[in-house]
Design a protein around this motif. Structure first.
Motif, short mmCIF file in Angstrom:
data_model
loop_
_atom_site.label_atom_id
_atom_site.label_comp_id
_atom_site.label_asym_id
_atom_site.label_seq_id
_atom_site.Cartn_x
_atom_site.Cartn_y
_atom_site.Cartn_z
N ILE A 157 0.91 -0.96 -0.24
CA ILE A 157 0.10 -0.12 -0.24
C ILE A 157 0.80 1.14 -0.03
CG2 ILE A 157 -1.96 1.39 1.07
CD1 ILE A 157 -2.71 -1.42 2.60
N THR A 158 0.77 1.98 -1.01
CA THR A 158 1.63 3.12 -1.10
C THR A 158 0.84 4.56 -1.15
OG1 THR A 158 3.21 1.93 -2.58
CG2 THR A 158 3.39 4.17 -2.52
N LEU A 159 1.05 5.54 -0.47
CA LEU A 159 0.26 6.76 -0.50
C LEU A 159 1.05 7.66 -1.65
CD1 LEU A 159 -1.18 9.26 0.63
CD2 LEU A 159 1.00 9.83 2.04
N MET A 160 0.28 7.91 -2.57
CA MET A 160 0.51 8.76 -3.81
C MET A 160 -0.06 9.97 -3.73
SD MET A 160 0.90 6.23 -7.06
CE MET A 160 2.20 5.26 -7.39
N GLY A 161 -0.39 10.80 -4.73
CA GLY A 161 -1.22 12.04 -4.47
C GLY A 161 -0.27 13.07 -4.69
N ALA A 162 -0.73 14.38 -4.11
CA ALA A 162 -0.08 15.62 -4.21
C ALA A 162 -0.19 16.10 -2.97
CB ALA A 162 -0.40 16.14 -5.30
N ASP A 189 -0.04 16.17 -13.04
CA ASP A 189 1.27 15.86 -13.55
C ASP A 189 2.06 15.19 -12.51
OD1 ASP A 189 0.86 17.00 -15.83
OD2 ASP A 189 1.76 19.09 -15.67
N VAL A 190 1.87 15.68 -11.20
CA VAL A 190 2.44 15.03 -9.94
C VAL A 190 2.13 13.54 -9.79
CG1 VAL A 190 2.76 15.04 -7.48
CG2 VAL A 190 2.61 17.38 -8.59
N LEU A 191 0.86 13.28 -10.00
CA LEU A 191 0.24 11.87 -9.94
C LEU A 191 0.82 11.00 -11.01
CD1 LEU A 191 -1.65 9.72 -8.69
CD2 LEU A 191 -3.37 10.47 -10.08
N MET A 192 0.77 11.56 -12.25
CA MET A 192 1.17 10.92 -13.55
C MET A 192 2.75 10.66 -13.41
SD MET A 192 -1.49 10.59 -14.99
CE MET A 192 -1.42 9.66 -16.54
N ALA A 193 3.60 11.33 -12.86
CA ALA A 193 4.98 11.05 -12.63
C ALA A 193 5.11 10.00 -11.76
CB ALA A 193 5.78 12.41 -11.99
N GLN A 194 4.24 9.89 -10.59
CA GLN A 194 4.36 8.79 -9.63
C GLN A 194 3.87 7.53 -10.26
OE1 GLN A 194 1.48 10.40 -6.81
NE2 GLN A 194 3.15 11.45 -5.70
N LEU A 195 3.03 7.49 -11.29
CA LEU A 195 2.70 6.44 -11.83
C LEU A 195 3.65 5.80 -12.94
CD1 LEU A 195 -1.19 7.12 -12.28
CD2 LEU A 195 -0.35 5.60 -10.61
N ASP A 196 4.55 6.52 -13.08
CA ASP A 196 5.69 6.06 -14.40
C ASP A 196 6.27 4.65 -13.98
OD1 ASP A 196 5.32 8.06 -15.69
OD2 ASP A 196 7.19 9.39 -15.16
N THR A 197 6.19 4.21 -12.67
CA THR A 197 6.75 3.07 -12.42
C THR A 197 5.77 1.88 -12.30
OG1 THR A 197 6.42 3.62 -10.06
CG2 THR A 197 8.47 4.12 -10.89
#
Length: 385
Positions: free
Chosen positions: A4-9, A52-60
């Motif tokens: 479980i990973t916290l993402m978002g901005a 853009d912040v979320l999309m960068a986190q989803l790159d992996t």
């Protein structure tokens, strides 16, 4: 927690929410990536300003099987189209009411949705998502997501706080002020639903709560207990006095009432509406037994700033039991009619108002003392004093 990973901005610089609510501590838009042994789900997205912040986190994240939408408000759902475009095989999981709202706001194709019932589960392999409807905290379609194996509740707006911080977890002594302010401004009108939803969660083992705004609760008992007290507990032995004075007459009456209540053992919190923060007033209303609005007359009505605060109190509907009005006027007044109508949704008992024509005389001050006597007696009868 594993899987479980916290993402978002984190939005450090946002100062106003919904063009209405001040954000003295900024805010965050929390999304949570849940990786099971077989499938992966993202729970919620972010405000479109931070896509853009979320999309960068989803790159992996090479594959996303599910995108869970717990709430249709734009600060959570506004980036859904971008995520679905990146992952054409992802299924958007939500409830029927949220689906309706998401299609109206974001024009998402029908074939991208999977709707779930209250209590329905979705397996990711070694992790199971159980969807829990949490209506009216604070929209009708809101739901939460309980990760069964980890005893983690992703609570959406429920139990959150508008707070930007660099760390993940909440520290009680730091987060409580913002959490109470958040409850007061957003959740308080739905006190009855909050109690029902808290009761609905009672049977769950909850070791961690991840809200959609603010830090994560690693020791969640304190925020659950706080909500039970704020929403369902009795009011306190407290009078809130929001007031404004143009030429000093109303201020004299407010000063007299403040002193008289203190002499009778009643706590007073007063706010000069020329400078007061509406969020601070809302927080004070959470547990106030009595509200007394102090206003001069402008033309024949109450001062516009007291109209605003009366409307706010009526809209937020705190558990206040008693209300009154004090103030002064020159040549005519409709103060009681106007303010009385605005605070009517409180369903509180109106105690005899005190209005002075011009500068308050001895008889007016005696009436203020009598009002203080009445308030103290009412608090005593209610078991608050």
């Amino acid at each position: 927690m594993p899987g479980i990973t916290l993402m978002g901005a984190v939005d450090w610089d946002r100062k106003l929410f919904d063009s209405l609510i001040p954000l003295p501590e900024g805010t965050s838009y929390n999304a949570y990536l849940v990786r099971g042994s077989e499938k992966t789900a993202l729970v919620d997205t972010v405000d479109p300003a931070k896509v853009d912040v979320l999309m960068a986190q989803l790159d992996t994240v090479q594959r996303l099987d599910y995108l869970v939408a717990q709430h249709a408000e734009q600060d959570h759902s506004g980036s859904i189209p971008a995520v679905l475009a990146r992952y054409p095989g992802a299924v958007l999981v939500t409830n029927p009411k949220a689906k309706e709202l998401l299609q109206e706001h974001l024009d998402i194709p029908d074939d991208r949705f999977k709707t779930v019932a209250d209590g329905e589960t979705l397996s990711l392999g070694n992790k199971t998502l159980r969807f829990i409807y949490l209506p009216w905290v604070h929209w009708p379609e809101t739901m939460g997501t309980y990760i069964e194996e980890d005893h983690v509740l992703l609570s959406c707006d429920f139990l959150g706080s508008h707070r930007a911080q660099s760390g993940v977890f909440a520290e009680r002594h730091i987060v409580m002020h913002g959490a109470k302010r958040y409850y007061a401004e957003i959740m308080m009108p739905f006190r009855g639903f909050i109690v029902k939803n808290l009761d609905k969660l009672t049977g769950l083992q909850i070791d961690m709560i991840g809200p959609s705004h603010g830090p994560v609760y690693k020791e969640p008992a304190f925020i659950l207990d706080a909500y039970r007290e704020w929403a369902g507990g009795p009011p306190h032995n407290k009078v809130v006095i929001p007031f404004i004075s143009m030429h000093g007459s109303t201020l004299k009456m407010v000063d007299r009432l403040t002193a008289a209540l203190a002499d009778r053992g009643v706590t007073v919190e007063r706010f000069d509406l020329t400078t007061a923060d509406l969020g601070d007033i809302a927080m004070s209303l959470v547990d106030a037994a009595t509200i007394v609005i102090g206003t001069p007359a402008v033309l024949t009505g109450p001062h516009p700033k007291t109209i605003e605060i009366a409307y706010l109190a009526g809209a937020l509907r705190p558990k206040t039991k008693f209300v009154s009005i004090i103030g002064s006027f020159g040549w005519g007044q409709r103060i009681i009619d106007v303010l009385g109508g605005l605070i009517a949704p409180l369903k509180a008992e109106l105690l005899t108002p005190v209005l002075a024509k011009g500068d308050p005389r001895a008889a007016d001050m005696q009436a203020i003392d009598a009002l203080a006597d009445t308030i103290a007696a009412k608090h005593h009868e209610a078991g608050l004093l």
